[in-house]
Design a protein around this motif. Structure first.
Motif, PDB file in Angstrom:
ATOM      1  N   PRO A  30       0.282   0.113  -7.783  1.00 44.70           N
ATOM      2  CA  PRO A  30      -0.905  -0.384  -8.489  1.00 44.70           C
ATOM      3  C   PRO A  30      -1.986   0.697  -8.569  1.00 44.70           C
ATOM      4  CG  PRO A  30      -0.178  -1.926  -6.801  1.00 44.70           C
ATOM      5  CD  PRO A  30       0.570  -0.657  -6.570  1.00 44.70           C
ATOM      6  N   THR A  31      -2.751   0.652  -9.632  1.00 43.16           N
ATOM      7  CA  THR A  31      -3.862   1.594  -9.788  1.00 43.16           C
ATOM      8  C   THR A  31      -5.018   1.160  -8.893  1.00 43.16           C
ATOM      9  OG1 THR A  31      -4.888   0.321 -11.564  1.00 43.16           O
ATOM     10  CG2 THR A  31      -3.178   1.927 -12.188  1.00 43.16           C
ATOM     11  N   PRO A  32      -5.981   2.060  -8.643  1.00 43.91           N
ATOM     12  CA  PRO A  32      -7.155   1.658  -7.862  1.00 43.91           C
ATOM     13  C   PRO A  32      -7.874   0.452  -8.454  1.00 43.91           C
ATOM     14  CG  PRO A  32      -7.068   4.040  -8.041  1.00 43.91           C
ATOM     15  CD  PRO A  32      -5.974   3.513  -8.915  1.00 43.91           C
ATOM     16  N   LEU A  33      -7.910   0.357  -9.785  1.00 42.34           N
ATOM     17  CA  LEU A  33      -8.556  -0.791 -10.435  1.00 42.34           C
ATOM     18  C   LEU A  33      -7.828  -2.086 -10.100  1.00 42.34           C
ATOM     19  CD1 LEU A  33      -9.358   0.593 -14.020  1.00 42.34           C
ATOM     20  CD2 LEU A  33     -10.857   0.431 -12.036  1.00 42.34           C
TER      21      LEU A  33
ATOM     22  N   MET B  22      -5.840  -2.641  -7.505  1.00 41.02           N
ATOM     23  CA  MET B  22      -5.959  -2.950  -6.078  1.00 41.02           C
ATOM     24  C   MET B  22      -7.302  -3.584  -5.771  1.00 41.02           C
ATOM     25  SD  MET B  22      -4.040   0.113  -3.991  1.00 41.02           S
ATOM     26  CE  MET B  22      -4.596   1.495  -4.975  1.00 41.02           C
ATOM     27  N   ALA B  23      -8.379  -3.033  -6.331  1.00 37.89           N
ATOM     28  CA  ALA B  23      -9.703  -3.603  -6.107  1.00 37.89           C
ATOM     29  C   ALA B  23      -9.795  -5.009  -6.685  1.00 37.89           C
ATOM     30  CB  ALA B  23     -10.761  -2.694  -6.723  1.00 37.89           C
ATOM     31  N   THR B  24      -9.179  -5.196  -7.848  1.00 40.40           N
ATOM     32  CA  THR B  24      -9.194  -6.518  -8.483  1.00 40.40           C
ATOM     33  C   THR B  24      -8.460  -7.541  -7.619  1.00 40.40           C
ATOM     34  OG1 THR B  24      -9.293  -5.567 -10.711  1.00 40.40           O
ATOM     35  CG2 THR B  24      -8.507  -7.830 -10.514  1.00 40.40           C
ATOM     36  N   PHE B  25      -7.305  -7.171  -7.095  1.00 44.18           N
ATOM     37  CA  PHE B  25      -6.540  -8.090  -6.255  1.00 44.18           C
ATOM     38  C   PHE B  25      -7.320  -8.464  -4.993  1.00 44.18           C
ATOM     39  CE2 PHE B  25      -2.504  -5.980  -8.097  1.00 44.18           C
ATOM     40  CZ  PHE B  25      -2.596  -6.781  -9.226  1.00 44.18           C
ATOM     41  N   GLU B  26      -7.976  -7.478  -4.391  1.00 43.39           N
ATOM     42  CA  GLU B  26      -8.744  -7.732  -3.164  1.00 43.39           C
ATOM     43  C   GLU B  26      -9.908  -8.683  -3.429  1.00 43.39           C
ATOM     44  OE1 GLU B  26      -9.332  -4.333  -0.302  1.00 43.39           O
ATOM     45  OE2 GLU B  26      -8.582  -3.207  -2.033  1.00 43.39           O
ATOM     46  N   LEU B  27     -10.617  -8.441  -4.518  1.00 46.19           N
ATOM     47  CA  LEU B  27     -11.765  -9.302  -4.837  1.00 46.19           C
ATOM     48  C   LEU B  27     -11.309 -10.704  -5.217  1.00 46.19           C
ATOM     49  CD1 LEU B  27     -14.023  -6.838  -6.882  1.00 46.19           C
ATOM     50  CD2 LEU B  27     -14.284  -7.570  -4.499  1.00 46.19           C
ATOM     51  N   GLN B  28     -10.205 -10.783  -5.945  1.00 46.28           N
ATOM     52  CA  GLN B  28      -9.685 -12.095  -6.327  1.00 46.28           C
ATOM     53  C   GLN B  28      -9.358 -12.927  -5.093  1.00 46.28           C
ATOM     54  OE1 GLN B  28      -6.149 -11.886  -8.723  1.00 46.28           O
ATOM     55  NE2 GLN B  28      -5.892 -14.116  -8.820  1.00 46.28           N
TER      56      GLN B  28
ATOM     57  N   ALA C 250     -13.339   3.461  -5.794  1.00 53.62           N
ATOM     58  CA  ALA C 250     -13.224   4.883  -5.481  1.00 53.62           C
ATOM     59  C   ALA C 250     -12.438   5.134  -4.198  1.00 53.62           C
ATOM     60  CB  ALA C 250     -14.616   5.498  -5.378  1.00 53.62           C
ATOM     61  N   ARG C 251     -12.443   4.175  -3.287  1.00 53.82           N
ATOM     62  CA  ARG C 251     -11.744   4.351  -2.011  1.00 53.82           C
ATOM     63  C   ARG C 251     -10.251   4.046  -2.095  1.00 53.82           C
ATOM     64  NH1 ARG C 251     -15.534   2.123   2.959  1.00 53.82           N
ATOM     65  NH2 ARG C 251     -17.432   3.291   2.422  1.00 53.82           N
ATOM     66  N   ARG C 252      -9.803   3.393  -3.154  1.00 48.33           N
ATOM     67  CA  ARG C 252      -8.396   3.042  -3.237  1.00 48.33           C
ATOM     68  C   ARG C 252      -7.587   4.237  -3.734  1.00 48.33           C
ATOM     69  NH1 ARG C 252      -9.917   0.797  -0.152  1.00 48.33           N
ATOM     70  NH2 ARG C 252     -10.342  -1.413   0.201  1.00 48.33           N
ATOM     71  N   PRO C 253      -6.448   4.504  -3.092  1.00 48.89           N
ATOM     72  CA  PRO C 253      -5.650   5.681  -3.466  1.00 48.89           C
ATOM     73  C   PRO C 253      -5.014   5.519  -4.839  1.00 48.89           C
ATOM     74  CG  PRO C 253      -4.451   4.332  -1.896  1.00 48.89           C
ATOM     75  CD  PRO C 253      -5.825   3.735  -2.000  1.00 48.89           C
ATOM     76  N   SER C 254      -4.875   6.633  -5.515  1.00 49.68           N
ATOM     77  CA  SER C 254      -4.227   6.636  -6.823  1.00 49.68           C
ATOM     78  C   SER C 254      -2.758   6.992  -6.648  1.00 49.68           C
ATOM     79  CB  SER C 254      -4.913   7.651  -7.748  1.00 49.68           C
ATOM     80  OG  SER C 254      -4.287   7.680  -9.005  1.00 49.68           O
ATOM     81  N   ASN C 255      -1.887   6.053  -6.968  1.00 45.42           N
ATOM     82  CA  ASN C 255      -0.453   6.245  -6.789  1.00 45.42           C
ATOM     83  C   ASN C 255       0.239   5.900  -8.092  1.00 45.42           C
ATOM     84  OD1 ASN C 255       2.247   6.250  -6.102  1.00 45.42           O
ATOM     85  ND2 ASN C 255       1.911   5.319  -4.086  1.00 45.42           N
ATOM     86  N   SER C 256       0.892   6.880  -8.675  1.00 43.41           N
ATOM     87  CA  SER C 256       1.508   6.669  -9.981  1.00 43.41           C
ATOM     88  C   SER C 256       2.631   5.630  -9.929  1.00 43.41           C
ATOM     89  CB  SER C 256       2.053   7.991 -10.524  1.00 43.41           C
ATOM     90  OG  SER C 256       3.016   8.538  -9.626  1.00 43.41           O
ATOM     91  N   ARG C 257       3.209   5.406  -8.750  1.00 37.75           N
ATOM     92  CA  ARG C 257       4.323   4.462  -8.639  1.00 37.75           C
ATOM     93  C   ARG C 257       3.880   3.048  -8.242  1.00 37.75           C
ATOM     94  NH1 ARG C 257       9.165   7.818  -5.521  1.00 37.75           N
ATOM     95  NH2 ARG C 257       9.311   9.524  -7.050  1.00 37.75           N
TER      96      ARG C 257
END
Length: 250
Positions: free
Chosen positions: A146-149, A151-157, A137-144
């Motif tokens: 990565p999606t918030p999903l 970004m969160a996945t990359f951080e956790l990985q 929910a904290r990750r910004p949504s940017n159409s150009r």
């Protein structure tokens, strides 16, 4: 001890908590010292509600209320095992498990301690899922970008040193636990992560209201079923435009 703790009307003068009783039992001691004027026909650690000889009625009521045997789904007789079975997941359960001496407890208590750790892992998974949902929910949504999903996945990985699949699984679970009944059952240790996924990955295409009815119907028995048995109880997909209604929980 009892004379100091009780007044003539049976009132408790010194605080006595369930946590203290559990600590004594896990340490191999009775919950309270034995009394000569009470019968001990119940399992060790419980005081019989029937007094032998001359005992104040207030004391008898207090003993019966404090040491009424706990309910068990597995016919346990060990007091320490009974208390572990009835303790909810969370900090109190963790503190009791930390004090448990594995080599000094009976078999029932040992098995219940293992089951308690399983409940605690489910509780931790639910707590982690809430945090992951907050991260998304904290990750910004940017159409150009990565999606918030993503970004969160990359951080956790990166932080957990896990595979992308493993990180995606954590993000997916966090988003799927939007159904409160399933999330609460996982936090309570009633189901584990695999059973939660079975309930969340039900028949595709059903509306949320229908899914909630399925969850409410299956969750009461989920703790005693395997994942496969739980999956077998899900409604079978049918080739029709209108899904077959799921019976309401009784």
């Amino acid at each position: 001890m009892f004379d100091d703790e009780l007044d003539r009307d049976g009132g408790v003068a010194v605080e006595s908590t369930a946590s203290l009783h559990v600590e004594r039992l896990l340490a191999g001691s009775p919950a309270v010292p034995r009394r000569a004027d009470l019968a001990y026909d119940a399992p060790e650690g419980f005081l019989s509600p029937w007094a032998q000889g001359s005992v104040a009625s207030g004391s008898r009521r207090w003993c019966q209320a404090e040491f009424e045997p706990l309910a068990s789904d597995f016919r346990l007789t060990s007091p320490a095992a009974l208390r572990l079975e009835n303790l909810p997941s969370g900090s109190v359960l963790v503190s009791q498990l930390e004090r448990l001496a594995a080599g000094e407890v009976d078999d029932q208590t040992l098995v219940e301690a293992i089951a308690a750790h399983e409940r605690q892992m489910a509780w931790s998974a639910a707590a982690q899922a809430r945090l992951v949902a907050e991260l998304v929910a904290r990750r910004p949504s940017n159409s150009r970008g990565p999606t918030p999903l993503h970004m969160a996945t990359f951080e956790l990985q990166a932080r957990l040193a896990t595979t992308r699949y493993g990180a995606e699984a954590k993000v997916g679970l966090a988003l799927e636990l939007s159904f409160p009944t399933v999330a609460d059952a996982l936090a309570a240790g009633q189901i584990d992560v695999s059973k939660a996924k079975v309930l969340l990955h039900t028949t595709p295409g059903l509306p949320d209201a229908e899914l909630r009815r399925i969850h409410e119907t299956l969750l009461p028995d989920a703790s005693s079923l395997t994942g496969s048995q739980l999956r077998d109880k899900l409604p079978t997909p049918r080739c029709r435009s209108t899904p077959t209604p799921w019976p309401s929980a009784t």
